[in-house]
Design an enzyme around this catalytic site. Structure first.
Site, PDB file in Angstrom:
ATOM      1  N   HIS A  56       0.874  -1.172   0.000  1.00 47.48           N
ATOM      2  CA  HIS A  56       0.000   0.000   0.000  1.00 47.48           C
ATOM      3  C   HIS A  56       0.913   1.224   0.000  1.00 47.48           C
ATOM      4  CE1 HIS A  56      -2.370  -2.941   2.443  1.00 47.48           C
ATOM      5  NE2 HIS A  56      -3.388  -2.443   1.797  1.00 47.48           N
ATOM      6  N   ASP A  59       2.336   1.846   3.343  1.00 47.12           N
ATOM      7  CA  ASP A  59       3.276   0.890   3.942  1.00 47.12           C
ATOM      8  C   ASP A  59       4.693   1.459   3.775  1.00 47.12           C
ATOM      9  OD1 ASP A  59       1.161  -0.859   4.276  1.00 47.12           O
ATOM     10  OD2 ASP A  59       1.637  -2.059   2.498  1.00 47.12           O
TER      11      ASP A  59
HETATM   12  C1  GCO Z   1      -7.930  -7.257   4.489  1.00 46.54           C
HETATM   13  C2  GCO Z   1      -7.464  -7.178   3.079  1.00 46.54           C
HETATM   14  C3  GCO Z   1      -6.269  -6.378   2.851  1.00 46.54           C
HETATM   15  C4  GCO Z   1      -6.080  -6.147   1.379  1.00 46.54           C
HETATM   16  C5  GCO Z   1      -5.033  -5.156   1.121  1.00 46.54           C
HETATM   17  C6  GCO Z   1      -4.712  -5.029  -0.326  1.00 46.54           C
HETATM   18  O1  GCO Z   1      -7.275  -6.781   5.394  1.00 46.54           O
HETATM   19  O2  GCO Z   1      -8.966  -7.843   4.651  1.00 46.54           O
HETATM   20  O3  GCO Z   1      -7.205  -8.478   2.644  1.00 46.54           O
HETATM   21  O4  GCO Z   1      -5.173  -7.015   3.383  1.00 46.54           O
HETATM   22  O5  GCO Z   1      -5.741  -7.330   0.739  1.00 46.54           O
HETATM   23  O6  GCO Z   1      -5.459  -3.929   1.625  1.00 46.54           O
HETATM   24  O7  GCO Z   1      -5.789  -4.629  -1.031  1.00 46.54           O
END
Ligand code: GCO
Ligand code: MN
Length: 388
Positions: A56, A59
């Site tokens: 992200h 991150d």
């Molecule tokens: C969650 C999601 C996230 C997404 C991430 C990428 O926490 O339920 O799975 O981990 O995968 O934000 O889009």
């Protein structure tokens, strides 16, 4: 460790940076692990022969980073990638942590919030292209509702569509080599999230201006949270030519978002997913999106465990596919097509319709056929448990 079971870069495993940066916080207690920066996460994954990472925007750099700070972090990330031999395989935007997104981003009531969200995505698409990511993920974290009377779900879909259409044009206008991927989830953190399953996402994609630019990356655990079958979701996306990435993990059905490591809950179900991906030559990255247990002091056992589990299941798939007893029983399920019905059913023609209209079938007799499912499933269980 048997050589075959050691993962290699060519396995195309990836991890979200956020998975190893996760510090074990849950709704009932604070962090249990020390912080890890995005750069340290890239290095740690690269050192363990991981093929790629997903990230992200936040991150890597904080939301309030100055342009100079952001630039220096991106440059450092590029140096770390080169040194560790790891690729950036997918990118995504944090459109859920900051309170500005408390009622959604693309589906917010406030046009300024929607514009800010699209701007945030555009800024990160530029970075994603620079880092070489070819997949850009949209997980509608807070795109949902608790109070449905306060948020028209039809209006929400229109707003979501406008945002994705706008961003597709942005990618094309810049000549980026990038596809979009929708990541469905049924709930959490919202009571209900829009585009809850792969089926919802696939139907939505068909309504976009550039459906050819958009696929899905179903997450194993999200499917189980909806009480559905990960195998069937991956299969439907694969068959539609829309499986552009996958998020692997594990989850007990119908529970809170557990984000456990791949195959932690149901190895047989996980085996069948690996078999599907193997048999049908899924060529994208296999990304793990889960969290180390809160009891871990560092994320690295977790990283290795996920890849090891996949390799073990992959080896098991080879064994399953080569098992003569199982193959013979599966073969018995198929029926010789003496009536030529496959050809008739493959396409409507007036001739085929006429043939079908006058055909005589004997349902009582057809119903007498038995299928060896008990024995087949037992054989699969034997193979899975290593019983000869
Ligand atoms: C969650 C999601 C996230 C997404 C991430 C990428 O926490 O339920 O799975 O981990 O995968 O934000 O889009
Ligand atoms: Mn995910």
């Amino acid at each position: 460790m048997a050589k075959k079971l050691q993962w290699k870069r060519s396995d195309k495993f990836a991890f979200g940076l956020w998975t190893v940066m996760n510090r074990g916080r849950d709704p009932f207690g604070p962090e249990t692990r020390p912080p890890l920066s995005g750069i340290e996460a890239i290095r740690g994954l690269g050192e363990r022969d991981v093929y790629g990472f997903e990230y992200h925007d936040n991150d890597l750099w904080p939301m309030d980073a100055t342009p100079a700070k952001k630039r220096s972090i991106i440059n450092e990330a590029k140096r770390a990638m080169k040194a560790a031999g790891i690729l950036c395989t997918a990118a995504t935007t944090n459109l859920f942590s900051h309170p500005v997104f408390k009622d959604g981003a693309f589906t917010s009531h406030d046009p300024r919030v929607r514009a800010y969200a699209v701007q945030k995505v555009m800024a990160n698409i530029d970075v994603a292209a620079e880092l070489g990511a070819e997949v850009y993920i949209y997980w509608g974290g807070r795109e949902g509702a608790e109070v449905d009377i306060g948020k028209d779900p039809i209006e929400a879909m229109k707003r979501f569509r406008d945002a994705i259409n706008f961003l597709c044009e942005y990618v094309m206008a810049n000549g980026y080599k990038m596809v979009f991927s929708l990541e469905p989830k049924p709930n959490e953190p919202r009571s209900n999230i829009y585009l809850a399953t792969a089926g919802h996402a696939l139907a939505f994609i068909a309504t976009l201006d550039h459906p050819e630019m958009v696929g899905v990356n179903p997450e194993y655990a999200h499917v189980k949270m909806a009480g559905l079958s990960p195998l069937h979701e991956y299969a439907q996306a694969l068959e539609a030519g829309k499986l552009v990435d996958i998020h692997l993990n594990a989850q007990e059905p119908l529970r809170f978002d557990q984000d456990m490591s791949f195959a932690a809950d149901n190895p047989k179900e996980a085996l069948l997913v690996v078999k599907l991906l193997t048999d049908y030559g899924y060529a994208g990255t296999k990304a793990f999106d889960c969290h180390p247990y809160r009891t871990e002091a560092a994320p690295w056992d977790f990283v290795e465990r996920n890849m090891r589990a996949y390799k073990l299941l992959e080896a098991k798939v080879e064994e399953v596919n080569a098992d003569t007893r199982l193959c013979a029983m599966l073969e018995e399920l198929t029926v010789a097509d003496e009536g030529g019905w496959n050809q008739v059913l493959a396409a409507y023609t007036p001739k085929n319709a006429d043939k079908l209209k006058v055909a005589k079938f004997n349902p009582e007799k057809l119903a007498q056929r038995t299928l060896l499912y008990e024995q087949i499933d037992l054989r699969l269980t034997e193979l899975l448990l290593g019983a000869r």
